[in-house]
Design a protein around this motif. Sequence first.
Motif: not given
Length: 487
Positions: A16-23, A71-86
């Motif tokens: 769902q997160k990846r889908k919301s990111h692509s949207l 684009n850089l900001y969105i990628e940064n947010l996604e990386l932060r979410r991934e680190i928090e998830r891990l």
Amino acid sequence: MPAESGSSAAARQSKQKRKSHSLSIRRTNSSEQERAGLQREMLEGQDSKLPVPVRNTLLDLFGQIEREFENLYIENLELRREIERLTVEGQTVDGTELSKGQLKTKAVHSTSQLSQKLKTTYKASTSKVCSSFKSTTTLTARNLLRERIGCRECVWVISISKTKPVISSEDHTAMLWSIEMGKCLLKYAGHAGSVNSVKFHPTEQMALTASGDQTSHIWRYLVQLPTPQPAVDTSMSGEEEVDFSDKDEADADGEGLSECPTIRAPLTTLKSHQGVVIAADWLVGGKQVVTASWDRTANLYDVETSELVHSLTGHDQELTHCCTHPTQRLVVTSSRDTTFRLWDFRDPSIHSVNVFQGHTDTVTSAVFTVGDNVVSGSDDRTIKVWDLKNMRSPIATIRTDSAVNRISVSVSQRIIALPHDNRQVRLFDMSGVRLARLPRSNRQGHRRMVCCAVWNEDHPTCNLFTCGFDRQAIGWNINIPALLQEK
């Protein structure tokens, strides 16, 4: 079963997160045109003096920059979410579940490894573009003017006589120094402006100076070297630091200079320019001299009569330097108009000129070398080597990270010394290969812009001299054979 249901729930959440990111990315891309149109409407409603095509171009460029940052900001947010998830969900390694602290430590360790990898890659890539030359044992510094701490202005230029004293110029005066003693032998104070250039007569004890008072002077020097005193170690080792502070200069103002003889009247005054005379040089034989001025002209004078022989016009902006060929009646002048010109006086009835447009900024100096080469340096951070037989394109181009001032080329070894605005002095060969960078640590080198460099190959100890805005003239001992062997 509970473990399986937990993993499937985590998978659905990640999907769902990846889908919301692509949207969100698609939503951003779809609104780019609307936002650009809105910006154009806002600009059109303003009282702008820019033409419409220029405004549209600026809007397009700003839009591209904004999209990159988004684009850089969105990628940064996604990386932060991934680190928090891990960090929060937990992870099983070799059948054991890691605690939150262990996971956080592992994530930080992975991030630091990535950061170190990026730093290493950046360092390796930038070193190819602008590398700092390693300081070798073939380079040692000796501050020639260590006792000359009473000067108040920068040292503009330095020149070498065949009798081995050194002359440097600053604040309306030119001073003749002894290399061995580090003492002032003679001072010339005939100018009413800054002394911008000093050249020695090829055979006689006469000097030619160019000044900001719009004149050039020819004056004779007769000096007697002082009796050698016990040697004083003026070399600067890695452990030794010498502080040339303004307070020390004020305390020692005039010390060692008051006993120096002073010449106040020239033999000949050349005064046909309407602006600052920035450089002057002797033609081969020493019977004529050429001067370059900010009035956009270069003048050729007869030394015996002081009469103007030719006025060399054609440059569109102020001249910066002039140089004569050591064996032929050739003159090269450089200018702020990004060109340098070659003037040919070998045929008395025909005086030809060739214009060379090899730079994109001010040509600070152009000098002849032994043979049929000309080396030009510029504020566009390049140095180019030209062949007089074919001047259509340079045979070598040297690119640096700073503007280049008055260069010098070694006669015997054909090594180019480059003084830079960024306090560095670099050595290159005629093919453009980097040989060395003179050290500037532990007070060995210059602390401000280096104005001029000149080779003195006849001296066994100091075969290269540099001077700059830090009020210093420094003599260097360059082991040229070892330097060429290391190449």
